[in-house]
Design a protein around this motif. Sequence first.
Motif, short mmCIF file in Angstrom:
data_model
loop_
_atom_site.label_atom_id
_atom_site.label_comp_id
_atom_site.label_asym_id
_atom_site.label_seq_id
_atom_site.Cartn_x
_atom_site.Cartn_y
_atom_site.Cartn_z
N ALA A 262 7.38 3.12 5.37
CA ALA A 262 7.54 2.48 6.68
C ALA A 262 7.50 3.54 7.79
N ALA A 263 8.14 4.69 7.55
CA ALA A 263 8.11 5.78 8.53
C ALA A 263 6.68 6.28 8.74
N LEU A 264 5.93 6.41 7.64
CA LEU A 264 4.54 6.87 7.76
C LEU A 264 3.69 5.82 8.46
N GLU A 265 3.99 4.53 8.22
CA GLU A 265 3.26 3.47 8.93
C GLU A 265 3.55 3.57 10.43
N ALA A 266 4.80 3.81 10.78
CA ALA A 266 5.17 3.92 12.20
C ALA A 266 4.48 5.11 12.87
N LEU A 267 4.17 6.15 12.08
CA LEU A 267 3.55 7.36 12.63
C LEU A 267 2.05 7.45 12.32
N LYS A 268 1.44 6.30 11.93
CA LYS A 268 0.08 6.36 11.39
C LYS A 268 -0.96 6.89 12.38
N ASN A 269 -0.68 6.73 13.68
CA ASN A 269 -1.65 7.24 14.67
C ASN A 269 -1.52 8.75 14.87
N VAL A 270 -0.33 9.29 14.58
CA VAL A 270 -0.09 10.72 14.80
C VAL A 270 -0.30 11.52 13.50
N LEU A 271 0.16 10.93 12.38
CA LEU A 271 0.09 11.61 11.08
C LEU A 271 -0.54 10.68 10.05
N PRO A 272 -1.83 10.40 10.17
CA PRO A 272 -2.43 9.47 9.21
C PRO A 272 -2.37 10.00 7.77
N THR A 273 -2.09 9.12 6.82
CA THR A 273 -2.06 9.50 5.40
C THR A 273 -2.90 8.49 4.61
N GLY A 274 -3.69 9.00 3.68
CA GLY A 274 -4.55 8.12 2.89
C GLY A 274 -3.85 7.60 1.66
N ALA A 275 -4.49 6.61 1.03
CA ALA A 275 -3.91 5.98 -0.17
C ALA A 275 -3.67 7.01 -1.27
N GLN A 276 -4.62 7.93 -1.44
CA GLN A 276 -4.49 8.92 -2.51
C GLN A 276 -3.37 9.92 -2.22
N ASP A 277 -3.18 10.24 -0.92
CA ASP A 277 -2.07 11.12 -0.53
C ASP A 277 -0.74 10.51 -0.95
N VAL A 278 -0.61 9.19 -0.70
CA VAL A 278 0.63 8.49 -1.03
C VAL A 278 0.84 8.47 -2.54
N ARG A 279 -0.22 8.11 -3.28
CA ARG A 279 -0.09 8.03 -4.75
C ARG A 279 0.31 9.38 -5.33
N THR A 280 -0.43 10.42 -4.95
CA THR A 280 -0.17 11.76 -5.50
C THR A 280 1.21 12.26 -5.08
N GLY A 281 1.53 12.05 -3.80
CA GLY A 281 2.82 12.51 -3.28
C GLY A 281 4.00 11.90 -4.03
N LEU A 282 3.91 10.61 -4.34
CA LEU A 282 5.01 9.94 -5.04
C LEU A 282 5.11 10.40 -6.50
N VAL A 283 3.96 10.68 -7.12
CA VAL A 283 3.97 11.07 -8.53
C VAL A 283 4.47 12.50 -8.71
N THR A 284 4.26 13.35 -7.70
CA THR A 284 4.59 14.77 -7.87
C THR A 284 5.91 15.18 -7.22
N VAL A 285 6.59 14.23 -6.55
CA VAL A 285 7.83 14.59 -5.84
C VAL A 285 8.90 15.06 -6.83
N GLU A 286 9.63 16.09 -6.43
CA GLU A 286 10.74 16.61 -7.25
C GLU A 286 11.98 16.75 -6.38
N LEU A 287 13.12 16.47 -6.95
CA LEU A 287 14.38 16.67 -6.24
C LEU A 287 15.48 16.94 -7.27
#
Length: 429
Positions: A262-287
Amino acid sequence: MSTLPTTLPAWLALIESRHAVTEINMGLDRVRAVKERMQLQFPCPVIMVAGTNGKGSTCAMLESILLTAGYKVGLYIKPHFLDFNERARLNGDLATDEQLVASFNVVEAARGDTMLTYFEFTTLAIMHLMANSGLDVAILEVGLGGRLDAVNVVDADVSIVTSVDIDHVDYLGGTREQIGFEKAGIFRTGKPAICSDPVPPQALIDYATEIGADLWLMGRDFNYAGDKQQWNYGGRSMRRNALAYPSLRGANQLLNASAALAALEALKNVLPTGAQDVRTGLVTVELPGRFQVLPGRPTVILDVAHNPHAAAGLNQNLGNMGYHAYTYAVFGSMHDKDIDGVIAAMSEHIDHWCLTDLPSPRAATASELAAKVQAIQPERDERTINIFEDPAQAFTNAMSRATENDRIVVFGSFYTVAGVMAARKNALH
């Protein structure tokens, strides 16, 4: 004028000695005054994240997706487990001692005779470092509450409140309505204000309405749906379909991921992110320390669940893990937590308790925890309760007793998980 420290450990020791680390001094006037003298301003969009649970995961997902998309990302996250530098990440790397020392010097020069707490001083230093690092976006995790947290001297472009539950009652109040009001304090007039709690307190909604924030509510403005293989996000003007599940395990991670999207959607004009960015980002996140399952046998799980809401989530995750003969718990907690609620939430799965003292004046003693377990958990066959002076000893005991088919869950305060992480690291070296 006394000479200033030149190393990070010496700086941290100095700040701690000035102000007891346990001291929390609510109010932003002092921090704001020093911030203005520093002329601290972010030249890039700022995403601020508050919440009782889930804020670290949400921040980590945002960082991972935005880094994958090729942006220069700053992340301020806390507390740290082993090294202070974990709190400041620039482009996916920990800030160096030299970078942090330079920013500490700037805060010290601007401070004059204004007293700052450890948290306030280090927050200003890390925000100064980020504001001057040529970033495309800064992600700031709120420490305590929201309205009076030192991070809130900055105006965020997008604010997220992940969940609202009872915690830190001495400072934030004892009801979800009081706490919701405190967390809503990070919202700004005219700016997106996202809440991923499925049942947001009315006080949060009222405050957002009163100041004219652009409130995004889970279920109304954005939502998710999923099956066993994949999940979909639906927002106000954007859908993300066929997403992989986040690599962070656990029941609430789709709520956290939806808030990030939702935050990325709100910022889509300033920080556009593609579908593959989202998929890869979620799969590789570590905490670290969020339902972190370590490789090897017996299974070891690290989780900083320290309030009933988080403990209920951890309990649910344990229930989804498949069969383990016995479950050992290494548990230590701060005194001001709802310890009874945490023990009650976890008692279904725990057979053997290894309770520990912690290196903080705010901690409950292992003996106090033992008395509570005795009172709360129904007697069961072979149940044991043992007390230890520190998390390393408690963990060593659990490891010595657990078989390959058992599991050990290390949970509670950050100090508990950090103590076990440090012991494991030392054992490897």
